[in-house]
Design a protein around this motif. Sequence first.
Motif, mmCIF file in Angstrom:
data_model
loop_
_atom_site.group_PDB
_atom_site.id
_atom_site.type_symbol
_atom_site.label_atom_id
_atom_site.label_comp_id
_atom_site.label_asym_id
_atom_site.label_seq_id
_atom_site.Cartn_x
_atom_site.Cartn_y
_atom_site.Cartn_z
ATOM 1 N N LEU A 153 0.827 -1.207 0.000
ATOM 2 C CA LEU A 153 0.000 0.000 0.000
ATOM 3 C C LEU A 153 0.862 1.258 0.000
ATOM 4 C CD1 LEU A 153 -2.824 1.296 0.254
ATOM 5 C CD2 LEU A 153 -2.602 1.085 2.740
ATOM 6 N N THR A 154 1.946 1.227 0.752
ATOM 7 C CA THR A 154 2.861 2.366 0.807
ATOM 8 C C THR A 154 3.540 2.593 -0.538
ATOM 9 O OG1 THR A 154 3.273 1.935 3.157
ATOM 10 C CG2 THR A 154 4.854 3.338 2.009
ATOM 11 N N SER A 157 1.174 4.259 -2.833
ATOM 12 C CA SER A 157 1.083 5.684 -2.500
ATOM 13 C C SER A 157 2.304 6.441 -3.009
ATOM 14 C CB SER A 157 0.949 5.869 -0.985
ATOM 15 O OG SER A 157 -0.236 5.281 -0.501
ATOM 16 N N GLN A 205 0.338 -4.448 -6.196
ATOM 17 C CA GLN A 205 -0.737 -4.945 -5.346
ATOM 18 C C GLN A 205 -0.875 -6.460 -5.454
ATOM 19 O OE1 GLN A 205 -2.913 -2.877 -3.160
ATOM 20 N NE2 GLN A 205 -2.768 -4.972 -2.417
#
Length: 218
Positions: A153-154, A157, A205
Amino acid sequence: MDWSIWLPNLWTGTLDTLYMVGVATLFTVALGLPLGVLMVTTDRQGLTPNTPLNLVLGAMINAARSLPFIILLVVVIPLTRLLVGTSIGATAAIVPLSLAAIPFFARVAESALREVDRGLVEAAQAMGCSPWQIILKVLIPEALPSLVLGVALTIISLIGYSAMAGAIGGGGLGDLAIRYGYQRFETTVMIVTVVLLIVLVQGIQALGNRLASRLSHR
């Protein structure tokens, strides 16, 4: 549109993006994970309760997370120049990328560590394990699947942040999209860079989900 010219540019932009995101991820995990551990262990019910430290760390993390990235890019320009000697380019973008992602990942890590069964921690304490042993042999191993998803997830981002860093010459696909796709009205370049960013996000992902599934004890 002459693809013989644009393909090398797109390849270079992709490599710059991977470089920025990769290095920033290393700094983010190296600094964000200890912060997350500190937030959990210094809590009132943590291994080493320390309410003042916990409150200060929480306030600092929240303040850093509340700062919009585009503003952070400008605010840290003096620090970036001090550390890398320039404020433009892929290497320079690593500084604001890391500073933006560290507090984010700290909260992600904190959440993952809090999901660990309290009974496992109490059992380790009953066996006489020290706080460090509990952290290294119970908390982190048990939270590893969630931490892996948090890293994915980081990274996603950071890919978005890296595209935004192109607004001030940060390099990478974002810089290519802004300088050529937007400012020079090369719509095809804009579409291709967006597609490449989507592919990167989907790949990260999928890899994170697969790795977390393999590490899960459930």
